[in-house]
Design a protein around this motif. Sequence first.
Motif, PDB file in Angstrom:
ATOM      1  N   PHE A 129       0.887  -1.161  -0.056  1.00  0.00           N
ATOM      2  CA  PHE A 129       0.159  -0.058   0.035  1.00  0.00           C
ATOM      3  C   PHE A 129       0.971   1.184   0.116  1.00  0.00           C
ATOM      4  O   PHE A 129       1.451   1.718   1.267  1.00  0.00           O
ATOM      5  N   PHE A 130       0.970   1.856  -1.356  1.00  0.00           N
ATOM      6  CA  PHE A 130       1.915   3.009  -1.263  1.00  0.00           C
ATOM      7  C   PHE A 130       1.192   3.986  -2.234  1.00  0.00           C
ATOM      8  O   PHE A 130       0.452   3.781  -3.295  1.00  0.00           O
ATOM      9  N   TYR A 131       1.634   5.290  -2.280  1.00  0.00           N
ATOM     10  CA  TYR A 131       1.156   6.361  -3.088  1.00  0.00           C
ATOM     11  C   TYR A 131       1.717   6.165  -4.482  1.00  0.00           C
ATOM     12  O   TYR A 131       2.906   6.378  -4.742  1.00  0.00           O
ATOM     13  N   LYS A 132       0.926   6.269  -5.356  1.00  0.00           N
ATOM     14  CA  LYS A 132       1.216   6.054  -6.775  1.00  0.00           C
ATOM     15  C   LYS A 132      -0.099   6.602  -7.785  1.00  0.00           C
ATOM     16  O   LYS A 132      -0.972   5.544  -7.833  1.00  0.00           O
ATOM     17  N   LYS A 133      -0.213   7.562  -7.731  1.00  0.00           N
ATOM     18  CA  LYS A 133      -1.281   8.227  -8.493  1.00  0.00           C
ATOM     19  C   LYS A 133      -1.315   8.646 -10.015  1.00  0.00           C
ATOM     20  O   LYS A 133      -0.045   8.986 -10.260  1.00  0.00           O
ATOM     21  N   ARG A 143      -5.725   2.866  -5.155  1.00  0.00           N
ATOM     22  CA  ARG A 143      -4.917   3.793  -5.975  1.00  0.00           C
ATOM     23  C   ARG A 143      -5.710   4.602  -6.758  1.00  0.00           C
ATOM     24  O   ARG A 143      -5.232   5.662  -7.466  1.00  0.00           O
ATOM     25  N   GLU A 144      -6.795   3.880  -7.286  1.00  0.00           N
ATOM     26  CA  GLU A 144      -7.702   4.797  -8.219  1.00  0.00           C
ATOM     27  C   GLU A 144      -8.426   5.793  -7.450  1.00  0.00           C
ATOM     28  O   GLU A 144      -9.082   6.630  -8.134  1.00  0.00           O
ATOM     29  N   GLY A 161      -8.745   2.304   6.420  1.00  0.00           N
ATOM     30  CA  GLY A 161      -8.566   3.547   6.602  1.00  0.00           C
ATOM     31  C   GLY A 161      -7.020   4.157   6.188  1.00  0.00           C
ATOM     32  O   GLY A 161      -6.592   5.010   5.598  1.00  0.00           O
ATOM     33  N   LEU A 162      -6.248   3.177   7.025  1.00  0.00           N
ATOM     34  CA  LEU A 162      -4.679   3.360   7.243  1.00  0.00           C
ATOM     35  C   LEU A 162      -4.023   2.825   5.660  1.00  0.00           C
ATOM     36  O   LEU A 162      -3.383   3.502   5.049  1.00  0.00           O
ATOM     37  N   GLU A 163      -4.847   1.984   5.056  1.00  0.00           N
ATOM     38  CA  GLU A 163      -4.291   1.363   3.835  1.00  0.00           C
ATOM     39  C   GLU A 163      -4.586   2.403   2.786  1.00  0.00           C
ATOM     40  O   GLU A 163      -3.889   2.540   1.903  1.00  0.00           O
ATOM     41  N   ALA A 164      -5.934   3.162   2.758  1.00  0.00           N
ATOM     42  CA  ALA A 164      -6.470   4.034   1.792  1.00  0.00           C
ATOM     43  C   ALA A 164      -5.397   5.222   1.799  1.00  0.00           C
ATOM     44  O   ALA A 164      -5.015   5.790   0.953  1.00  0.00           O
ATOM     45  N   MET A 165      -5.156   5.627   3.104  1.00  0.00           N
ATOM     46  CA  MET A 165      -4.234   6.730   3.463  1.00  0.00           C
ATOM     47  C   MET A 165      -2.840   6.468   2.581  1.00  0.00           C
ATOM     48  O   MET A 165      -2.215   7.378   1.964  1.00  0.00           O
ATOM     49  N   CYS A 179      -5.077   8.391  -0.530  1.00  0.00           N
ATOM     50  CA  CYS A 179      -6.588   8.794  -0.481  1.00  0.00           C
ATOM     51  C   CYS A 179      -6.350   9.740   0.720  1.00  0.00           C
ATOM     52  O   CYS A 179      -5.597   9.661   1.820  1.00  0.00           O
ATOM     53  N   ALA A 180      -7.236  10.879   0.722  1.00  0.00           N
ATOM     54  CA  ALA A 180      -7.569  11.651   1.892  1.00  0.00           C
ATOM     55  C   ALA A 180      -8.671  10.956   2.549  1.00  0.00           C
ATOM     56  O   ALA A 180      -9.803  10.783   1.914  1.00  0.00           O
ATOM     57  N   VAL A 181      -8.550  10.648   3.893  1.00  0.00           N
ATOM     58  CA  VAL A 181      -9.503   9.955   4.664  1.00  0.00           C
ATOM     59  C   VAL A 181     -10.489  10.770   5.391  1.00  0.00           C
ATOM     60  O   VAL A 181      -9.987  11.647   6.033  1.00  0.00           O
ATOM     61  N   ILE A 182     -11.865  10.522   5.269  1.00  0.00           N
ATOM     62  CA  ILE A 182     -12.870  10.956   6.039  1.00  0.00           C
ATOM     63  C   ILE A 182     -13.499   9.903   6.688  1.00  0.00           C
ATOM     64  O   ILE A 182     -13.892   8.850   6.200  1.00  0.00           O
TER      65      ILE A 182
END
Length: 211
Positions: A32-36, A106-107, A124-128, A132-135
């Motif tokens: 789980f890492f940032y790749k947009k 990632r999408e 939530g942590l995986e999405a972050m 992702c910005a988490v609400i």
Amino acid sequence: DMIKIAISRTQLDDFKNVKIYHWLQGINTHKFFYKKDNNKKTLQILIPLRNTWDKDAIYAIHAAEIIHNSNKNLRIVSYGNYSGEIPKFIQHLGIVDFLNLIKLYRESDIFILPSLSEGFSLPGLEAMASGCAVISTKNGGSDQYIIDGFNGLLVEKKNSKALTDAVLKLANDPLLLKTFITNGQKIVMEYTYEKAAQRFINILREIDNFK
């Protein structure tokens, strides 16, 4: 006495008169890492919809309806084992496997967690971690890694309007959305498997000394 280890502050509150150790979990930041895709023009909102009462799918769906009516350019996607009625404007994918979940995070740009109660709340942590910005609701789990207004937004439980307002706030403010995503990456680095393992080792050492 049996040794108790809590994974959330809520659990700590439940055992106020008992010796209990607090362990913060971690996630696989190698997966789980940032790749947009920076060329993407449509914001995607991702919502887990699950059948159990404490995951509160009904309020999430209600919030999604308000969001859709406010801005029909936002794409709303959901996943999970929810078997109730889901509006057609929500693209519900059902249960997804691990690799597709990574792709889905990632999408997406905004992740909504509507739960009434969570242990530690890994989604939530995986999405972050995935950018992702988490609400999230103040559910006792995600409160541990979301600093309200810094790397995400925390809202009251059972409040569809609060969820809606938070989503539209980010959708209408690209700079704030980007700031939350960037700050989220800083927070995530405290929740790697390596750091979680070290925290657990420290607890074991503390238990041994306590004995």
